[in-house]
Write a protein that holds these residues in place. Structure first.
Motif, PDB file in Angstrom:
ATOM      1  N   VAL A   1      59.948 -18.170 -16.328  1.00  0.00           N
ATOM      2  CA  VAL A   1      59.655 -16.990 -15.504  1.00  0.00           C
ATOM      3  C   VAL A   1      59.815 -15.728 -16.348  1.00  0.00           C
ATOM      4  O   VAL A   1      58.994 -14.802 -16.277  1.00  0.00           O
ATOM      5  CB  VAL A   1      60.565 -16.951 -14.248  1.00  0.00           C
ATOM      6  N   GLU A   2      60.843 -15.720 -17.179  1.00  0.00           N
ATOM      7  CA  GLU A   2      61.065 -14.563 -18.038  1.00  0.00           C
ATOM      8  C   GLU A   2      59.874 -14.350 -18.976  1.00  0.00           C
ATOM      9  O   GLU A   2      59.387 -13.230 -19.138  1.00  0.00           O
ATOM     10  CB  GLU A   2      62.352 -14.784 -18.840  1.00  0.00           C
ATOM     11  N   ARG A   3      59.381 -15.432 -19.552  1.00  0.00           N
ATOM     12  CA  ARG A   3      58.227 -15.328 -20.459  1.00  0.00           C
ATOM     13  C   ARG A   3      57.002 -14.811 -19.710  1.00  0.00           C
ATOM     14  O   ARG A   3      56.271 -13.953 -20.190  1.00  0.00           O
ATOM     15  CB  ARG A   3      57.915 -16.690 -21.083  1.00  0.00           C
ATOM     16  N   ALA A   4      56.792 -15.349 -18.516  1.00  0.00           N
ATOM     17  CA  ALA A   4      55.634 -14.936 -17.723  1.00  0.00           C
ATOM     18  C   ALA A   4      55.710 -13.446 -17.403  1.00  0.00           C
ATOM     19  O   ALA A   4      54.738 -12.700 -17.600  1.00  0.00           O
ATOM     20  CB  ALA A   4      55.576 -15.749 -16.430  1.00  0.00           C
TER      21      ALA A   4
ATOM     22  N   PRO B   1      55.977  -5.700 -19.707  1.00  0.00           N
ATOM     23  CA  PRO B   1      57.127  -5.510 -20.593  1.00  0.00           C
ATOM     24  C   PRO B   1      58.127  -4.541 -19.958  1.00  0.00           C
ATOM     25  O   PRO B   1      57.727  -3.597 -19.279  1.00  0.00           O
ATOM     26  CB  PRO B   1      56.511  -4.897 -21.856  1.00  0.00           C
ATOM     27  N   GLY B   2      59.398  -4.805 -20.162  1.00  0.00           N
ATOM     28  CA  GLY B   2      60.430  -3.929 -19.615  1.00  0.00           C
ATOM     29  C   GLY B   2      60.888  -4.308 -18.225  1.00  0.00           C
ATOM     30  O   GLY B   2      61.827  -3.710 -17.685  1.00  0.00           O
ATOM     31  N   ALA B   3      60.243  -5.322 -17.658  1.00  0.00           N
ATOM     32  CA  ALA B   3      60.649  -5.754 -16.316  1.00  0.00           C
ATOM     33  C   ALA B   3      62.024  -6.414 -16.377  1.00  0.00           C
ATOM     34  O   ALA B   3      62.445  -6.916 -17.408  1.00  0.00           O
ATOM     35  CB  ALA B   3      59.627  -6.725 -15.743  1.00  0.00           C
ATOM     36  N   ILE B   4      62.712  -6.378 -15.234  1.00  0.00           N
ATOM     37  CA  ILE B   4      64.040  -6.990 -15.122  1.00  0.00           C
ATOM     38  C   ILE B   4      63.930  -8.186 -14.187  1.00  0.00           C
ATOM     39  O   ILE B   4      63.324  -8.091 -13.116  1.00  0.00           O
ATOM     40  CB  ILE B   4      65.045  -5.972 -14.538  1.00  0.00           C
TER      41      ILE B   4
END
Ligand code: DGT
Ligand code: MG
Length: 385
Positions: free
Chosen positions: A176-179, A185-188
């Protein structure tokens, strides 16, 4: 030891959100039976009764010792007559006849099996039960009309009823983090639900996603879903759009506790290494085919289906969303009840509204929300009510 040591009285607060409830406690032999009765009450849509049993169980979970006698319970809140009767029977006989007959009952077992199908709620399961259906296999044999979610639910029934391990949750977190990083970019991204509370297993894996720049998160979900689909990682998904943002007059008071975030109910296809599928789970499903036939499964079980919930929240609501999606369900319900009954406030996963001041109270962290509510901060690991 001092000569006249007195056991200090346990002060048990009434609302579960005022107490610390660890994951591991001393009274499962009582709480599990009470939760069977709660579940059975849910199957007959008797919400009041179900909540009463769940509140009783939650009080026992917060006790620092094993209950051995009825008189230890006399000063505790939330223990209704029916719960006390069940507890008494278990303390005296080791089991409760009501709980055991419930467990054995055809209706309970069928409702459990039918609501165990992803996409099937109590209403549908009950209708099927009254039509004589008892299990997911009966749904296939009688050619029941199923929606897409239910079809996926039947197809992946065994996988979806096999608890998700923490290790699997971590592999899915990486995916999920990779997606999310790929499309914004920069999302938490944070893991919420039971795993955030320290559970070792769960029925699904829950994630909450935001971005520090308010608005950057809008329409994010379809992009995440596309990315996952391109990688062949999804067996099923249904995205529902945020309607909270779109209400005419800005952030209207949330009408109910159902939240309005952009949300994706999905089933991930989780690749498992052939070598040692128990200890090595790999996220290597790039250019894997979408074969979901049982043949592949029988010849080595190389992947399994896992339920994953994704939720996107605007940054300004992130603290509320984090609190609202961490659970437990009873803890959430008690927080809202406390807010309403004791504070004249209305809490949702979006906001906290103070009716007396007629304004929203802002918060940047869960700690601030507890403070607004006049509650001591309870960390996630102690919200296992
Ligand atoms: P699990 O998955 O069975 O191990 O246990 P949990 O605690 O992760 O339960 P789950 O996944 O059903 O839900 C996680 C939390 O998210 C739950 O404690 C309450 C919240 N939640 C679930 N569905 C909704 C919803 O539709 N709206 C809101 N506001 N919260 C929800
Ligand atoms: Mg969960």
């Amino acid at each position: 030891p001092k000569p006249c040591e007195v056991t200090p009285a346990i002060i048990m607060k009434t609302y579960a959100c005022q107490r610390r409830t660890p994951l591991k406690h001393h009274n499962s032999f009582l709480t599990e039976p009470l939760e069977i009765l709660a579940e059975n009450a849910e199957f007959s849509e008797n919400e009041g009764r179900s909540i009463a049993f769940r509140r009783s169980a939650a009080v026992l979970k917060a006790l620092p010792h094993v209950v051995r006698a009825m008189d230890e319970l006399k000063d505790l809140p939330c223990l209704g007559e029916h719960s006390l009767r069940v507890i008494k029977e278990i303390l005296e006989d080791g089991t409760s006849s009501e709980v055991e007959s419930t467990r054995q009952s055809e209706q309970f077992q069928a409702m459990k099996a039918l609501t165990g199908v992803f996409g099937v709620g109590v209403r549908t399961a009950d209708r099927w039960f009254r039509e004589g259906l008892r299990s997911p296999l009966d749904l296939i044999h009688t050619g029941q009309k199923l929606n897409h979610a239910q079809q996926a639910g039947v197809q992946h029934y065994n996988d979806l009823n096999t608890p998700v391990t923490k290790k699997e949750a971590m592999v899915i977190s990486d995916i999920v983090e990779r997606a999310v990083k790929a499309v914004l970019p920069g999302a938490i991204i944070i893991l919420t639900g039971g795993f955030r509370r320290g559970k070792e297993v769960g029925h699904d894996v829950d994630f909450l996603i935001t971005h520090p720049e308010e608005g950057a998160e809008e329409r994010l979900m379809p992009k995440i879903v596309n990315w996952l689909e391109e990688q062949g990682l999804l067996l099923y998904q249904k995205t529902t759009r945020n309607s909270y943002l779109e209400s005419k007059d800005g952030p209207a008071r949330p009408p109910s506790n159902m939240d309005r975030f952009e949300r994706c109910f999905s089933i991930f296809k989780l690749e498992q290494s052939k070598m040692d599928s128990d200890t090595q789970v790999e996220a290597s499903s790039y250019n894997s085919s979408t074969t979901d036939g049982p043949e592949e499964r029988h010849s080595g079980s190389r992947w399994r289906a896992v339920r994953v919930d994704l939720v996107v929240s605007p940054y300004s609501q992130f603290a509320f969303a984090t609190l609202g999606w961490t659970g437990s369900k009873l803890f959430e319900r008690e927080l809202r009840r406390w807010a309403g009954q004791e504070k004249g406030m209305s809490l949702s996963s979006h906001a906290l509204y103070d009716s007396k001041q007629q304004r929203y109270l802002q918060a940047n962290s869960e700690e601030e929300i507890f403070a607004h509510l006049g509650l001591e901060y309870i960390p996630p690991s102690e919200r296992n009510a």
